[in-house]
Each structure stands twice: as C-alpha cells, then as structure tokens.
Design an enzyme around this catalytic site. Structure first.
Site, PDB file in Angstrom:
ATOM      1  N   GLY A 146       1.623 -28.053   7.361  1.00  0.00           N
ATOM      2  CA  GLY A 146       2.432 -28.094   6.135  1.00  0.00           C
ATOM      3  C   GLY A 146       1.685 -28.674   4.953  1.00  0.00           C
ATOM      4  O   GLY A 146       2.230 -28.837   3.877  1.00  0.00           O
ATOM      5  N   ARG A 147       0.447 -29.069   5.197  1.00  0.00           N
ATOM      6  CA  ARG A 147      -0.376 -29.708   4.170  1.00  0.00           C
ATOM      7  C   ARG A 147       0.376 -30.927   3.616  1.00  0.00           C
ATOM      8  O   ARG A 147       0.827 -31.736   4.416  1.00  0.00           O
ATOM      9  CB  ARG A 147      -0.721 -28.709   3.078  1.00  0.00           C
ATOM     10  CG  ARG A 147      -2.051 -29.028   2.419  1.00  0.00           C
ATOM     11  CD  ARG A 147      -2.392 -28.057   1.366  1.00  0.00           C
ATOM     12  NE  ARG A 147      -3.245 -27.003   1.892  1.00  0.00           N
ATOM     13  CZ  ARG A 147      -3.748 -26.030   1.137  1.00  0.00           C
ATOM     14  NH1 ARG A 147      -3.442 -25.959  -0.134  1.00  0.00           N
ATOM     15  NH2 ARG A 147      -4.541 -25.140   1.660  1.00  0.00           N
ATOM     16  N   HIS A 189      -3.370 -24.990  14.312  1.00  0.00           N
ATOM     17  CA  HIS A 189      -3.391 -23.576  13.930  1.00  0.00           C
ATOM     18  C   HIS A 189      -2.568 -22.665  14.834  1.00  0.00           C
ATOM     19  O   HIS A 189      -2.320 -21.515  14.480  1.00  0.00           O
ATOM     20  CB  HIS A 189      -4.832 -23.075  13.857  1.00  0.00           C
ATOM     21  CG  HIS A 189      -5.597 -23.719  12.735  1.00  0.00           C
ATOM     22  ND1 HIS A 189      -6.103 -24.982  12.843  1.00  0.00           N
ATOM     23  CD2 HIS A 189      -5.886 -23.290  11.495  1.00  0.00           C
ATOM     24  CE1 HIS A 189      -6.700 -25.306  11.703  1.00  0.00           C
ATOM     25  NE2 HIS A 189      -6.577 -24.306  10.874  1.00  0.00           N
ATOM     26  N   VAL A 246       0.844  -1.211   0.000  1.00  0.00           N
ATOM     27  CA  VAL A 246       0.000   0.000   0.000  1.00  0.00           C
ATOM     28  C   VAL A 246       0.876   1.257   0.000  1.00  0.00           C
ATOM     29  O   VAL A 246       0.699   2.163  -0.825  1.00  0.00           O
ATOM     30  CB  VAL A 246      -0.951   0.000   1.229  1.00  0.00           C
ATOM     31  CG1 VAL A 246      -1.637   1.351   1.391  1.00  0.00           C
ATOM     32  CG2 VAL A 246      -1.974  -1.120   1.095  1.00  0.00           C
ATOM     33  N   ASP A 251       3.456 -23.100   4.838  1.00  0.00           N
ATOM     34  CA  ASP A 251       3.829 -24.437   4.353  1.00  0.00           C
ATOM     35  C   ASP A 251       5.166 -24.436   3.608  1.00  0.00           C
ATOM     36  O   ASP A 251       5.779 -25.484   3.447  1.00  0.00           O
ATOM     37  CB  ASP A 251       2.745 -24.995   3.415  1.00  0.00           C
ATOM     38  CG  ASP A 251       1.409 -25.125   4.104  1.00  0.00           C
ATOM     39  OD1 ASP A 251       1.393 -25.203   5.342  1.00  0.00           O
ATOM     40  OD2 ASP A 251       0.377 -25.127   3.401  1.00  0.00           O
TER      41      ASP A 251
HETATM   42  P1  ADP Z   1      -3.127 -21.316  -0.207  1.00  0.00           P
HETATM   43  O1  ADP Z   1      -3.115 -20.164  -1.124  1.00  0.00           O
HETATM   44  O2  ADP Z   1      -2.719 -20.948   1.190  1.00  0.00           O
HETATM   45  O3  ADP Z   1      -2.401 -22.513  -0.753  1.00  0.00           O
HETATM   46  P2  ADP Z   1      -5.652 -22.597  -0.945  1.00  0.00           P
HETATM   47  O4  ADP Z   1      -5.016 -23.758  -1.617  1.00  0.00           O
HETATM   48  O5  ADP Z   1      -6.849 -22.867  -0.080  1.00  0.00           O
HETATM   49  O6  ADP Z   1      -4.651 -21.776  -0.005  1.00  0.00           O
HETATM   50  O7  ADP Z   1      -6.055 -21.569  -2.086  1.00  0.00           O
HETATM   51  C1  ADP Z   1      -6.698 -20.348  -1.753  1.00  0.00           C
HETATM   52  C2  ADP Z   1      -7.761 -20.056  -2.768  1.00  0.00           C
HETATM   53  O8  ADP Z   1      -7.155 -19.910  -4.065  1.00  0.00           O
HETATM   54  C3  ADP Z   1      -8.793 -21.146  -2.970  1.00  0.00           C
HETATM   55  O9  ADP Z   1      -9.813 -21.098  -1.997  1.00  0.00           O
HETATM   56  C4  ADP Z   1      -9.337 -20.816  -4.344  1.00  0.00           C
HETATM   57  O10 ADP Z   1     -10.244 -19.737  -4.285  1.00  0.00           O
HETATM   58  C5  ADP Z   1      -8.065 -20.338  -5.053  1.00  0.00           C
HETATM   59  N1  ADP Z   1      -7.486 -21.465  -5.806  1.00  0.00           N
HETATM   60  C6  ADP Z   1      -6.852 -22.547  -5.325  1.00  0.00           C
HETATM   61  N2  ADP Z   1      -6.492 -23.390  -6.316  1.00  0.00           N
HETATM   62  C7  ADP Z   1      -6.915 -22.828  -7.461  1.00  0.00           C
HETATM   63  C8  ADP Z   1      -6.870 -23.203  -8.836  1.00  0.00           C
HETATM   64  N3  ADP Z   1      -6.309 -24.346  -9.227  1.00  0.00           N
HETATM   65  N4  ADP Z   1      -7.429 -22.356  -9.734  1.00  0.00           N
HETATM   66  C9  ADP Z   1      -8.003 -21.199  -9.350  1.00  0.00           C
HETATM   67  N5  ADP Z   1      -8.082 -20.792  -8.065  1.00  0.00           N
HETATM   68  C10 ADP Z   1      -7.555 -21.578  -7.135  1.00  0.00           C
HETATM   69  O1  F6P Z   2      -1.794 -23.745   4.053  1.00  0.00           O
HETATM   70  C1  F6P Z   2      -1.624 -23.379   5.396  1.00  0.00           C
HETATM   71  C2  F6P Z   2      -2.283 -24.377   6.291  1.00  0.00           C
HETATM   72  O2  F6P Z   2      -2.126 -23.935   7.632  1.00  0.00           O
HETATM   73  C3  F6P Z   2      -1.806 -25.827   6.147  1.00  0.00           C
HETATM   74  O3  F6P Z   2      -0.587 -26.050   6.812  1.00  0.00           O
HETATM   75  C4  F6P Z   2      -2.968 -26.591   6.735  1.00  0.00           C
HETATM   76  O4  F6P Z   2      -3.030 -27.893   6.230  1.00  0.00           O
HETATM   77  C5  F6P Z   2      -4.140 -25.779   6.288  1.00  0.00           C
HETATM   78  O5  F6P Z   2      -3.664 -24.467   6.028  1.00  0.00           O
HETATM   79  C6  F6P Z   2      -5.272 -25.723   7.303  1.00  0.00           C
HETATM   80  O6  F6P Z   2      -6.320 -25.083   6.698  1.00  0.00           O
HETATM   81  P1  F6P Z   2      -7.563 -24.490   7.470  1.00  0.00           P
HETATM   82  O7  F6P Z   2      -7.097 -23.316   8.254  1.00  0.00           O
HETATM   83  O8  F6P Z   2      -8.518 -24.114   6.395  1.00  0.00           O
HETATM   84  O9  F6P Z   2      -8.041 -25.572   8.390  1.00  0.00           O
END
Ligand code: ADP
Ligand code: F6P
Length: 323
Positions: A170-171, A253, A24, A127
């Site tokens: 760490g997923r 968490h 920002v 992660d």
């Molecule tokens: P992070 O960004 O922490 O890995 P997520 O995997 O939950 O968390 O992704 C966050 C958001 O990004 C998802 O809820 C979805 O809206 C979007 N997203 C995830 N994967 C895809 C994808 N393959 N294509 C488009 N949007 C995606």
């Molecule tokens: O991607 C970050 C993370 O904290 C992972 O390590 C974990 O598996 C996941 O998010 C937990 O997701 P949520 O907060 O939606 O339960």
C-alpha cells in the site's frame, strides 16, 4: 485523432491487461491505429513502440501483470527526460496517449499534458491511493489475495493460540491494510495514517486473549511507522515483560501478482474504454476513474494536487468489530 499510444506504468496491478485490451479494441473500433509502449515511461524514452491490433490483446483479460511490461523510470522525471519523451511521441506521430497506472504515473501524465500531449489516465494501482477513483483497478484482487492469506493464518494461529503480524502493501496509504483488517476480522490494524504505540497494541492483544479469542491477527500496513519488522523487533526486545512474541508474515508482491477477479476485470474494461471515449471527445488531461457507481473524468491537475484520505469511521469500525 488517428493514432494513439498506450502504456502501463509503475507497480503492475491485476486488471491492467483488461484495461489495455479495452482501450485497444475501442480505439480500433473507431478506426484508429494503436501503438503499445513497452515498460512504461522507460520504454517511452527508448521509443519502444509495438503495433497493437485486436488480436494482439486477445487472451489477456484474465492475466495479472501487464503484457506491455512496466517500470519505475526516474529519468523521465527530469526536464531532459520529459523533453525526450515529447520528441519520441512527436516523431512517432502519436496524437493521443493513454497512461494506465497509479499515483506517480499520473503525475507523469499530467506533466505530458501540461507540455501539450493529449493524455488520458486510467486509475490503476493496488494501493488505491489515487484521488479521482474510489476503487482503483487492482485493489479488489489484491485485497482478496491478502484475505486468503489472513484466513489461513487465522487457522494456524487459533490452533496454537498465537499472535501474528501480517504486513500488506500500500506504500504510504493504509487502505489495503484497513480493508484487509475489516474483511479478515483482524484483532488490530496498524496504519500509516494513525500513530501506533506498541505498548497499547500489546495491551489490546492481551485483552483479546482475556476475552477468550484463540488468536490475534494484526494487519500492518507496510508504510506504517511501526511496520511488521519494527513491531516484531520491539516485541522481541520486550518479550519477557509483554508476555508473548509475534510471528511475522510479509505478503509483499504476492498481493500484486494475482489474476484479476470479476470486479477488476469489469472496472478495467470500463475505464480502458472510457479513456478512448475521452480522447475522442477531446476531453484531455483527465483521469478515467470510478466514483459513486459510475465512470468519472477528473482533471489530472486535481488528481496530482489531492491526497486520498482514509475514512475515520472505518478505522473506528475496525476497532469496534475487533471486540
Ligand atoms: P505508480 O504509478 O504505481 O504510483 P511510481 O510512483 O513508481 O508508480 O511512478 C511510476 C513512474 O511515473 C515513475 O517511475 C516515473 O517515471 C513517473 N513519475 C512518478 N512521479 C512523477 C512525477 N512527479 N513527475 C513525473 N513523472 C513521475
Ligand atoms: O504501488 C504498488 C506497490 O506494490 C506498493 O504497494 C509497494 O510499496 C510498491 O509498489 C513496491 O514496489 P516494487 O515492486 O518496485 O518493489
């Protein structure tokens, strides 16, 4: 470029606020208008924009989480979701977008870029599973939280000569677990990337006692085939034969909610500012990350194509040092 928007998406990570603040203020310094989008892609679909000036991002540098809020938003992943997002951005007159988030969020950013939106990603996830940034924003703080827990567990484990499983997040990536094991001096580590035989693990823990160790700490990645629950169940089922049980602590968490440490604040500040520089220079569709001691920009197309891997030498080192 006159008007940009910023969102934070996916699992929150300590340092997201610092990245937002830097983005920002760097944009305002260029004379741009900045809009924050609440709750990641969910807020984007709803058109949940809030104007952000330098004062709106004051007092947040040291806060974990994200003042914009975050979300998992499956709707955004559909064709209809993407086209709704494009409509909203165009109606708002957004000329550039900064996406602060992890793996999934950057996949979404890549789709927006392919659809014509000038996007820059900021590598942010505890992660550390994102190609294009060696450490991502948040992993250092999360690791320190895990270490504090491991250090404490070691004390009580030693007092009773007990074995503990400590499950970290760490997923499906074992980075947090491996680093927590190395820095916490664990007797064993269980990773998604390496097959685990519970019998071999039991033998390793027995051997640790026989070598005179007063405790046995096993760091377990939540994404491992044998996560803490499955391992504990196995040990319980075979307790008589194996000769001991395991106490389980799942950190969950707690690891995510910490206040960002110095490393994450600085990393986030640099990457947030770099994302704005990239937008200004017309370098779009890239991820601002940190590699080899400097800020780098990796095409999102590459980021989404690659998987980050664990260094096998470090996996071996964790084993050697557990002696
Ligand atoms: P992070 O960004 O922490 O890995 P997520 O995997 O939950 O968390 O992704 C966050 C958001 O990004 C998802 O809820 C979805 O809206 C979007 N997203 C995830 N994967 C895809 C994808 N393959 N294509 C488009 N949007 C995606
Ligand atoms: O991607 C970050 C993370 O904290 C992972 O390590 C974990 O598996 C996941 O998010 C937990 O997701 P949520 O907060 O939606 O339960």
């Amino acid at each position: 470029m006159r008007r940009i928007a910023v969102l934070t998406s996916g699992g929150d990570a300590p340092g997201m606020n610092a990245a937002l603040r830097a983005a920002v203020r760097s944009a305002v310094a260029r004379g741009w208008e900045v809009w924050g989008i609440r709750r990641g892609y969910a807020g984007l679909l709803e058109g949940a924009f809030v104007p952000l000036g330098p004062r709106d991002v004051g007092g947040i540098l040291h806060l974990g989480g994200t003042i914009l809020g975050s979300a998992r938003c499956p709707e955004f992943q559909s064709e209809a979701g993407l086209s709704q997002a494009l409509d909203v951005l165009s109606r708002q007159g957004v000329e550039g977008l900064v996406v602060i988030g992890g793996n999934g969020s950057q996949q979404g950013a890549h789709k927006l870029f392919q659809a014509g939106v000038p996007v820059v990603g900021v590598a942010s996830t505890i992660d550390n599973d994102l190609y294009g940034s060696e450490p991502t924003i948040g992993v250092d703080t999360a690791l320190n939280v895990a270490l504090e827990a491991i250090d404490r567990l070691k004390v009580t484990a030693s007092a009773h000569s007990r074995a503990f499983l400590v499950e970290v997040m760490g997923r499906d990536c074992g980075y947090l677990a491996l680093m927590a094991a190395l820095a916490g001096g664990a007797e064993a580590v269980v990773l998604p990337e390496v097959a685990t035989d519970p019998e071999a693990l039991a033998a390793e823990l027995h051997a640790a006692y026989e070598r005179g160790k007063p405790h046995a700490i096993v760091v377990v990645a939540e994404g491992a085939e044998y996560n803490a629950q499955r391992l504990a169940a196995y040990f319980q089922q075979h307790e008589k034969r194996l000769g001991f049980g395991l106490r389980v602590t799942i950190l969950g968490h707690v690891q995510r909610g910490g206040a960002p440490g110095a490393f994450d604040r600085i990393l986030a500040t640099r990457l947030g500012a770099a994302a704005v520089d990239a937008l200004a220079q017309g370098q779009h569709g890239v991820l601002a990350g940190w590699q080899m001691g400097r800020v780098t920009f990796t095409p999102l197309a590459e980021v989404v194509r690659h998987r980050k891997t664990l260094d096998p030498e470090l996996v071996n080192l964790a084993r050697v040092l557990a002696r």
